[in-house]
Motif scaffolding. Structure first.
Motif, PDB file in Angstrom:
ATOM      1  N   GLY A   1       0.884  -1.015   0.373  1.00 23.49           N
ATOM      2  CA  GLY A   1       0.188  -0.289  -0.276  1.00 23.49           C
ATOM      3  C   GLY A   1       1.074   1.353  -0.406  1.00 23.49           C
ATOM      4  N   ALA A   2       0.693   1.694  -1.114  1.00 23.08           N
ATOM      5  CA  ALA A   2       1.381   3.813  -0.860  1.00 23.08           C
ATOM      6  C   ALA A   2       0.158   4.654  -1.077  1.00 23.08           C
ATOM      7  N   VAL A   3       0.739   5.987  -0.673  1.00 23.56           N
ATOM      8  CA  VAL A   3      -0.183   7.111  -1.437  1.00 23.56           C
ATOM      9  C   VAL A   3       0.587   8.077  -1.814  1.00 23.56           C
ATOM     10  N   ARG A   4      -0.432   8.693  -2.288  1.00 24.65           N
ATOM     11  CA  ARG A   4       0.144   9.474  -3.788  1.00 24.65           C
ATOM     12  C   ARG A   4      -1.599  10.427  -3.205  1.00 24.65           C
ATOM     13  N   TRP A   5      -0.438  11.945  -3.982  1.00 24.42           N
ATOM     14  CA  TRP A   5      -1.605  12.907  -3.588  1.00 24.42           C
ATOM     15  C   TRP A   5      -2.056  13.233  -5.458  1.00 24.42           C
ATOM     16  N   GLY A   6      -3.256  13.716  -5.486  1.00 26.27           N
ATOM     17  CA  GLY A   6      -3.849  13.990  -7.259  1.00 26.27           C
ATOM     18  C   GLY A   6      -4.254  13.084  -8.168  1.00 26.27           C
ATOM     19  N   SER A   7      -4.642  13.139  -8.636  1.00 30.05           N
ATOM     20  CA  SER A   7      -5.718  11.936  -9.259  1.00 30.05           C
ATOM     21  C   SER A   7      -5.743  11.432 -10.625  1.00 30.05           C
TER      22      SER A   7
ATOM     23  N   MET B   1      -6.535  16.021  -3.024  1.00 31.19           N
ATOM     24  CA  MET B   1      -6.825  14.566  -2.832  1.00 31.19           C
ATOM     25  C   MET B   1      -5.382  13.986  -2.815  1.00 31.19           C
ATOM     26  N   LEU B   2      -6.047  12.619  -1.978  1.00 31.83           N
ATOM     27  CA  LEU B   2      -5.218  11.246  -1.707  1.00 31.83           C
ATOM     28  C   LEU B   2      -5.411  10.091  -1.818  1.00 31.83           C
ATOM     29  N   THR B   3      -4.881   9.598  -3.034  1.00 27.51           N
ATOM     30  CA  THR B   3      -5.337   8.324  -3.937  1.00 27.51           C
ATOM     31  C   THR B   3      -3.587   7.420  -2.657  1.00 27.51           C
ATOM     32  N   ILE B   4      -5.349   6.249  -2.307  1.00 26.58           N
ATOM     33  CA  ILE B   4      -4.428   5.131  -1.644  1.00 26.58           C
ATOM     34  C   ILE B   4      -3.613   4.161  -3.302  1.00 26.58           C
ATOM     35  N   GLU B   5      -2.631   3.476  -3.168  1.00 23.74           N
ATOM     36  CA  GLU B   5      -2.378   2.904  -4.240  1.00 23.74           C
ATOM     37  C   GLU B   5      -2.078   1.454  -3.602  1.00 23.74           C
TER      38      GLU B   5
ATOM     39  N   TYR C   1      -8.568  -1.796   5.268  1.00 20.88           N
ATOM     40  CA  TYR C   1      -7.670  -1.463   5.396  1.00 20.88           C
ATOM     41  C   TYR C   1      -6.079  -2.066   4.428  1.00 20.88           C
ATOM     42  N   ILE C   2      -5.151  -1.679   4.519  1.00 22.97           N
ATOM     43  CA  ILE C   2      -4.442  -2.139   4.079  1.00 22.97           C
ATOM     44  C   ILE C   2      -3.909  -3.187   5.334  1.00 22.97           C
ATOM     45  N   THR C   3      -3.420  -4.096   4.305  1.00 23.39           N
ATOM     46  CA  THR C   3      -1.756  -5.284   5.150  1.00 23.39           C
ATOM     47  C   THR C   3      -1.205  -5.591   4.430  1.00 23.39           C
ATOM     48  N   SER C   4       0.011  -6.461   4.807  1.00 25.80           N
ATOM     49  CA  SER C   4       1.493  -7.230   3.971  1.00 25.80           C
ATOM     50  C   SER C   4       0.744  -8.523   4.836  1.00 25.80           C
ATOM     51  N   VAL C   5      -0.517  -8.801   5.676  1.00 25.94           N
ATOM     52  CA  VAL C   5      -1.181  -9.795   6.482  1.00 25.94           C
ATOM     53  C   VAL C   5      -1.398 -10.930   5.092  1.00 25.94           C
TER      54      VAL C   5
ATOM     55  N   PRO D   1      -6.098   4.344   6.798  1.00 26.90           N
ATOM     56  CA  PRO D   1      -5.270   6.066   6.821  1.00 26.90           C
ATOM     57  C   PRO D   1      -6.534   6.150   8.286  1.00 26.90           C
ATOM     58  N   ALA D   2      -6.134   7.664   8.529  1.00 22.88           N
ATOM     59  CA  ALA D   2      -6.161   8.849   9.910  1.00 22.88           C
ATOM     60  C   ALA D   2      -6.483   9.459   9.178  1.00 22.88           C
ATOM     61  N   VAL D   3      -6.483   9.813   7.949  1.00 22.97           N
ATOM     62  CA  VAL D   3      -6.928  10.938   6.974  1.00 22.97           C
ATOM     63  C   VAL D   3      -9.014  10.542   7.373  1.00 22.97           C
ATOM     64  N   GLU D   4      -9.696  11.709   6.830  1.00 18.24           N
ATOM     65  CA  GLU D   4     -10.949  11.230   6.753  1.00 18.24           C
ATOM     66  C   GLU D   4     -11.483  10.638   5.587  1.00 18.24           C
ATOM     67  N   GLY D   5     -11.833   9.922   5.228  1.00 21.28           N
ATOM     68  CA  GLY D   5     -12.763   9.463   3.839  1.00 21.28           C
ATOM     69  C   GLY D   5     -12.807  10.183   2.536  1.00 21.28           C
ATOM     70  N   ARG D   6     -13.561  11.494   2.550  1.00 19.65           N
ATOM     71  CA  ARG D   6     -13.541  12.289   2.221  1.00 19.65           C
ATOM     72  C   ARG D   6     -12.146  13.315   1.382  1.00 19.65           C
ATOM     73  N   PHE D   7     -11.204  12.970   1.985  1.00 24.30           N
ATOM     74  CA  PHE D   7     -10.242  13.657   0.913  1.00 24.30           C
ATOM     75  C   PHE D   7      -9.130  12.312   0.502  1.00 24.30           C
ATOM     76  N   LEU D   8      -9.844  10.945   0.333  1.00 25.41           N
ATOM     77  CA  LEU D   8      -9.359   9.892   0.168  1.00 25.41           C
ATOM     78  C   LEU D   8      -9.662   9.883  -1.672  1.00 25.41           C
ATOM     79  N   THR D   9      -9.313   9.335  -2.930  1.00 30.18           N
ATOM     80  CA  THR D   9     -10.234   8.707  -4.179  1.00 30.18           C
ATOM     81  C   THR D   9     -10.603   7.481  -3.439  1.00 30.18           C
ATOM     82  N   ASN D  10      -9.855   7.115  -3.189  1.00 35.37           N
ATOM     83  CA  ASN D  10      -9.917   5.389  -2.828  1.00 35.37           C
ATOM     84  C   ASN D  10      -9.948   4.739  -1.122  1.00 35.37           C
ATOM     85  N   LEU D  11     -10.647   4.551  -0.809  1.00 39.97           N
ATOM     86  CA  LEU D  11     -10.538   3.619   0.950  1.00 39.97           C
ATOM     87  C   LEU D  11     -10.485   2.536   0.953  1.00 39.97           C
TER      88      LEU D  11
END
Length: 407
Positions: free
Chosen positions: A51-57, A98-102, A330-334, A388-398
């Motif tokens: 899992g990684a996070v980027r900003w932008g779309s 906006m932040l994107t979780i990849e 969530y994201i995990t490597s488990v 992610p601790a950031v509110e979901g409205r700032f994430l392009t994908n949860l």
């Protein structure tokens, strides 16, 4: 060094250090991450990210992350993009990008911490569940990555980082050498300073420095002994730390496969309010490493460039994060689905701040007891699940975990 200590030493060295180890003599939380599985391959295996996070779309290919029993991510050579095209407008909410979780693939292991009881796992994290924080800063990772996901050399930044530490040692004006493998080096009497494209600076002593009689500073020294050694190192090397309020962080307490505990000594900038302390804890810190004889061998300086702040983002509460965890967001490597919220035994707020993260943002890390990994002698494995601790409205994908190992 004994064979078993080589593997264990790898679990005490950060992600950038292990990454450099591959390239130099080579040497990568987070902080030490105990990547359970395939420990014997830690020094030579490639790994991938979950899992990684980027900003932008703009969508991008996933960046790599660790999956062996090391301290932090070794890096694969999978192609990765690190920023949206310059002509692509970045969507915003309330003026914040906006932040994107990849999500990427997981590899040969997972982030798991072995202990008989969750209370044995300790850290110097200044955050507590009662903190009541409502916003936290998010930063763009200033490191540029190439087409294979490797940091592009920024010689000016490398020289500046190296000079900063050299000046603390009274080595102003000392000649900088460039090695065949791309690192920059300053050599002094009994010491070497080097920096790679990932920018943390390593100070290595030769010969190593013995601590005064009575101190126990080693791979498997008990907690109280390491705490005393940490206080000594923090006081002795105060000028080298260059911190307003140096604060000891003794973290670890997990076991290796030989049932030996280990702790890591770090010092972070503890000045300011809780938000500033959290930033210091994750981004402005110095780590001390022993050799096999318990002598001071190496000091590691983490001097993150936080100049590209994206803004102060509203964050959710622990309870809200736990609700998302229970929903599979969530994201995990488990390699196991969350066994149930009743297996959550600890939570802390952390920044995922590896060199391959598109941006550095806060997460809640839940330590979940894994019934599948319980040992007959009572040793448990606590897997790390991130929300992610950031509110979901700032994430392009949860993300919603799909039940597979390759999320």
């Amino acid at each position: 060094m004994k064979r078993e200590d080589i593997s264990d030493a790898m679990t005490h060295i950060g992600d950038d250090l292990i990454e450099e180890a591959d390239a130099v003599r080579g040497t990568g939380d987070v902080r030490r991450n105990h990547w359970k599985g395939w420990a014997a391959l830690a020094a030579c295996a490639g790994v991938v990210l979950f899992g990684a996070v980027r900003w932008g779309s703009s969508p991008a290919e996933p960046a790599p992350t660790p999956a062996v029993e090391t301290t932090a991510p070794l890096e694969s050579t999978a192609p990765v993009e690190t920023s949206p095209p310059t002509d692509t407008p970045v969507p915003t909410v309330d003026g914040l990008p906006m932040l994107t979780i990849e999500l990427g693939e997981t590899g040969m292991g997972f982030e798991g911490y072995m202990a008989y009881d969750i209370s044995e796992l300790v850290s110097g994290n200044p955050w507590t569940e009662e903190a009541g924080l409502t916003t936290l800063p998010v930063y763009a990772n200033p490191l540029e990555l190439d087409a294979y996901g490797q940091p592009v050399e920024d010689r000016d930044a490398m020289e500046a980082a190296l000079r900063e530490v050299a000046d603390r040692l009274g080595m102003e004006g000392t000649e900088i050498e460039e090695t065949d493998w791309g690192t920059l080096v300053i050599r002094g009497e009994g010491l070497t300073l080097d920096v790679s494209s990932t920018l943390p600076v390593t100070l290595e002593f030769e010969p190593t420095h013995a601590l005064p009689e009575g101190y126990n500073f080693g791979y498997h020294a008990p907690h109280d002994a390491m705490a005393a050694a940490g206080e000594y190192l923090m006081e002795t090397w105060a000028a080298l730390l260059d911190m307003e309020t140096p604060t000891l962080s003794l973290w670890g307490g997990d076991y290796n496969i030989y049932r030996e505990q280990g702790y890591q000594i770090e010092v972070y900038e503890g000045a300011g309010d809780l938000t500033e302390q959290l930033v210091g804890y994750h981004f402005h810190r110095v780590a001390f490493y022993p050799d096999e004889e318990g002598r001071l061998w190496m000091v590691r300086f983490y001097l993150a460039d936080l100049s590209q702040k994206l803004g102060d983002y509203p964050i959710i509460t622990v309870d809200e994060a736990e609700t998302l965890l229970g929903e599979g967001r969530y994201i995990t490597s488990v390699p196991y689905e969350l066994p149930g919220l009743e297996y959550v035994e600890k939570v802390e707020l952390v920044y995922r701040n590896g060199t391959l993260e598109g941006c550095w943002m806060p997460y809640y890390r839940f330590y979940v007891r894994l019934p599948e990994e319980a040992e007959e002698d009572g040793l448990q494995t606590f897997g790390a699940y991130y929300v992610p601790a950031v509110e979901g409205r700032f994430l392009t994908n949860l993300p919603v975990w799909d039940g597979s190992f390759d999320t």
